[in-house]
Design a protein around this motif. Structure first.
Motif, mmCIF file in Angstrom:
data_model
loop_
_atom_site.group_PDB
_atom_site.id
_atom_site.type_symbol
_atom_site.label_atom_id
_atom_site.label_comp_id
_atom_site.label_asym_id
_atom_site.label_seq_id
_atom_site.Cartn_x
_atom_site.Cartn_y
_atom_site.Cartn_z
ATOM 1 N N THR A 192 13.653 -7.594 39.765
ATOM 2 C CA THR A 192 13.295 -7.650 38.361
ATOM 3 C C THR A 192 14.592 -7.597 37.550
ATOM 4 O O THR A 192 15.684 -7.780 38.093
ATOM 5 C CB THR A 192 12.319 -6.517 37.991
ATOM 6 O OG1 THR A 192 11.824 -6.738 36.664
ATOM 7 C CG2 THR A 192 12.991 -5.161 38.076
ATOM 8 N N GLU A 249 5.803 -4.169 41.840
ATOM 9 C CA GLU A 249 6.341 -3.101 40.983
ATOM 10 C C GLU A 249 6.403 -1.782 41.734
ATOM 11 O O GLU A 249 7.401 -1.046 41.651
ATOM 12 C CB GLU A 249 5.484 -2.955 39.724
ATOM 13 C CG GLU A 249 6.004 -1.857 38.798
ATOM 14 C CD GLU A 249 5.220 -1.770 37.488
ATOM 15 O OE1 GLU A 249 5.554 -0.880 36.671
ATOM 16 O OE2 GLU A 249 4.293 -2.583 37.295
ATOM 17 N N LYS A 250 5.359 -1.448 42.484
ATOM 18 C CA LYS A 250 5.346 -0.184 43.221
ATOM 19 C C LYS A 250 6.418 -0.182 44.307
ATOM 20 O O LYS A 250 7.093 0.834 44.541
ATOM 21 C CB LYS A 250 3.963 0.056 43.832
ATOM 22 C CG LYS A 250 2.892 0.397 42.805
ATOM 23 C CD LYS A 250 1.558 0.697 43.467
ATOM 24 C CE LYS A 250 0.501 1.055 42.423
ATOM 25 N NZ LYS A 250 -0.821 1.323 43.066
ATOM 26 N N GLN A 253 9.888 0.258 42.395
ATOM 27 C CA GLN A 253 10.085 1.566 41.788
ATOM 28 C C GLN A 253 10.245 2.653 42.845
ATOM 29 O O GLN A 253 11.004 3.613 42.653
ATOM 30 C CB GLN A 253 8.919 1.886 40.844
ATOM 31 C CG GLN A 253 8.887 1.013 39.596
ATOM 32 C CD GLN A 253 10.098 1.222 38.698
ATOM 33 O OE1 GLN A 253 10.690 2.304 38.651
ATOM 34 N NE2 GLN A 253 10.483 0.178 37.961
ATOM 35 N N GLN A 271 13.391 -1.643 31.977
ATOM 36 C CA GLN A 271 12.975 -2.807 32.756
ATOM 37 C C GLN A 271 12.332 -3.842 31.843
ATOM 38 O O GLN A 271 11.575 -3.501 30.920
ATOM 39 C CB GLN A 271 11.992 -2.365 33.847
ATOM 40 C CG GLN A 271 11.614 -3.446 34.841
ATOM 41 C CD GLN A 271 10.419 -4.271 34.390
ATOM 42 O OE1 GLN A 271 9.563 -3.775 33.644
ATOM 43 N NE2 GLN A 271 10.363 -5.524 34.806
ATOM 44 N N TYR A 275 8.016 -8.579 37.814
ATOM 45 C CA TYR A 275 8.583 -8.287 39.125
ATOM 46 C C TYR A 275 8.300 -9.487 40.030
ATOM 47 O O TYR A 275 7.204 -10.059 40.001
ATOM 48 C CB TYR A 275 7.943 -7.030 39.727
ATOM 49 C CG TYR A 275 8.317 -5.757 39.017
ATOM 50 C CD1 TYR A 275 9.344 -4.940 39.490
ATOM 51 C CD2 TYR A 275 7.636 -5.349 37.862
ATOM 52 C CE1 TYR A 275 9.678 -3.754 38.839
ATOM 53 C CE2 TYR A 275 7.977 -4.180 37.212
ATOM 54 C CZ TYR A 275 9.000 -3.386 37.707
ATOM 55 O OH TYR A 275 9.342 -2.221 37.053
#
Length: 425
Positions: A192, A249-250, A253, A271, A275
């Motif tokens: 990202t 995203e998970k 992160q 951010q 993503y």
């Protein structure tokens, strides 16, 4: 269906390899048509250039334009351990002249547009929003393409030489079932962008950072212009998708917390944008050329991005293929055999870089251990990682083999002559 005659060369794709080949073939005086599926500018990943991209850019007459484009200047690479300890930057000017040692971090939308417009300025005809549907073949030889324009109307383009620069879509490799995945390099990447992160002063402002993750994964951290940072994590699929995590995203992160330097840097910004997720980076086309057709850039093969080799190899392939294509067109012979040396150079360069990529991912290997024992190979390492890949690096890999398994070359990317094609049936 409307038939259009006749071009010396038709190029599938206006990315770095296609636009480079088109510009140089047009400069040689050939009638060149480029068919590009997208409307430029368009998004693309692959933003960090190696020092040896200087030579194709100089050949294209684009070094002044690159300096004027506002891209972030890149002078070095640094490595960061999971604990957050950063190496000293590896500055390219310790080995190369200033014009080579300073390279760039680019927005590919702008960089690729610059290359495509250069091809147009050199005399190539470029048609955007045009999809190549298939290759035309007669008596085992490729003689052009079937395409559809923005209005959906189909037509054929006949050409003496077809250059497949279709990127990871790899049109020819897909049509002929030639795509062969690397047996080991089966990585996922999730990435990202961030904004608002302060940068160091001076020449360190544009440094690429490779920040390590567990199980030989890693983050890239690439400063771009416009206050934007490209950040991505690369690792084995089972590692990134552990515990059933599938959302990009998970994944991203979660990995931030596995490198202290990355966590600290990203905490200073915000951010932005989506993503992105991709997998199965590394592959090769079984063949690099057949009669009437030659593969370029990512259509020839793609290597894991840890050392940012993609754009350099694409530009180099466009330059080499244009020179070989010009000689073939002049001789009136576009058989696969005319591209034997082109194929050899591309395979040699990819394999040299691939050996270092394999070493990088093995637990037993570190560049520090290698250079502590064999300081004389430091220059060879720097050359290979800077893009000087077509040279004798046998001494380096003899030393690497003491620390990590060095893979045998993949038997792919050679030319397929008509005689070999008949014999294989």
């Amino acid at each position: 269906m409307k038939t259009q005659h006749i071009y010396d060369a038709v190029v599938i794709g206006a990315g770095p390899s296609g636009s480079t080949a088109a510009a140089l073939l047009a400069e040689y005086g050939h009638r060149v048509l480029v068919l590009e599926r997208e409307k430029f500018p368009r998004y693309h990943i692959g933003e960090s250039l190696l020092p040896f991209t200087y030579y194709p850019l100089r050949r294209l007459g684009l070094t002044a334009a690159m300096h004027q484009a506002g891209f972030v200047k890149k002078y070095s690479v640094q490595f960061v351990s999971p604990s957050g300890k950063a190496s000293q930057p590896f500055y390219f000017f310790t080995r190369y002249e200033a014009e080579v040692a300073q390279t760039w971090q680019v927005l590919r939308s702008e960089f690729d547009l610059l290359l495509m417009n250069n091809a147009r300025a050199k005399g190539a005809e470029v048609r955007e929003q045009t999809t190549v549907l298939d290759l035309l073949r007669e008596d085992g030889r490729v003689v052009g393409v079937r395409a559809a324009g923005p209005d959906g109307r189909e037509y054929t383009v006949r050409a003496r030489l077809t250059l497949d620069a279709s990127g990871r879509d790899a049109l020819a490799a897909g049509r002929f079932n030639w795509r062969v995945r690397d047996p080991y390099l089966k990585k996922f990447a999730v990435w990202t962008y961030y904004e608002g992160i302060p940068r160091p002063e001076g020449i360190d402002a544009g440094a690429t950072t490779v920040a390590f993750l567990p199980q030989k994964g890693w983050f890239w951290y690439i400063p771009l212009h416009g206050d934007r940072i490209s950040v991505g994590a690369v690792a084995e699929g089972p590692y990134l998708t552990r515990d059933g995590v599938r959302e990009p995203e998970k994944m991203f992160q979660r990995e931030i917390q596995n490198n202290a330097w990355i966590a600290e840097q990203l905490s200073k910004g915000r951010q932005v944008g989506p993503y992105w997720l991709t997998n199965e980076f590394s592959y090769r086309s079984r063949y690099g050329a057949v009669d009437g057709l030659v593969m370029l850039g990512d259509a020839f093969g793609f290597l894991d991005p840890v050392f940012s080799s993609g754009v350099m190899l694409a530009l180099k392939s466009g330059m080499l293929a244009a020179d070989a294509g010009h000689a073939a067109l002049q001789a009136g012979d576009v058989s696969a055999a005319r591209f034997t040396e082109y194929s050899r150079l591309m395979r040699e360069g990819i394999e040299n870089m691939r050996k270092l990529v394999y070493a990088f991912y093995q637990e037993s290997f570190s560049f520090r251990d290698l250079t502590d024992k064999y300081p004389e190979v430091q220059g060879d390492i720097t050359d290979c990682l800077s893009g000087d890949v077509n040279k004798d690096l046998s001494r380096l890999f003899e030393r690497v083999a003491e620390f990590a398994e060095v893979p045998e070359p993949l038997p792919y990317g050679e030319v397929l002559t008509a005689e070999e094609a008949v014999a294989a049936k």
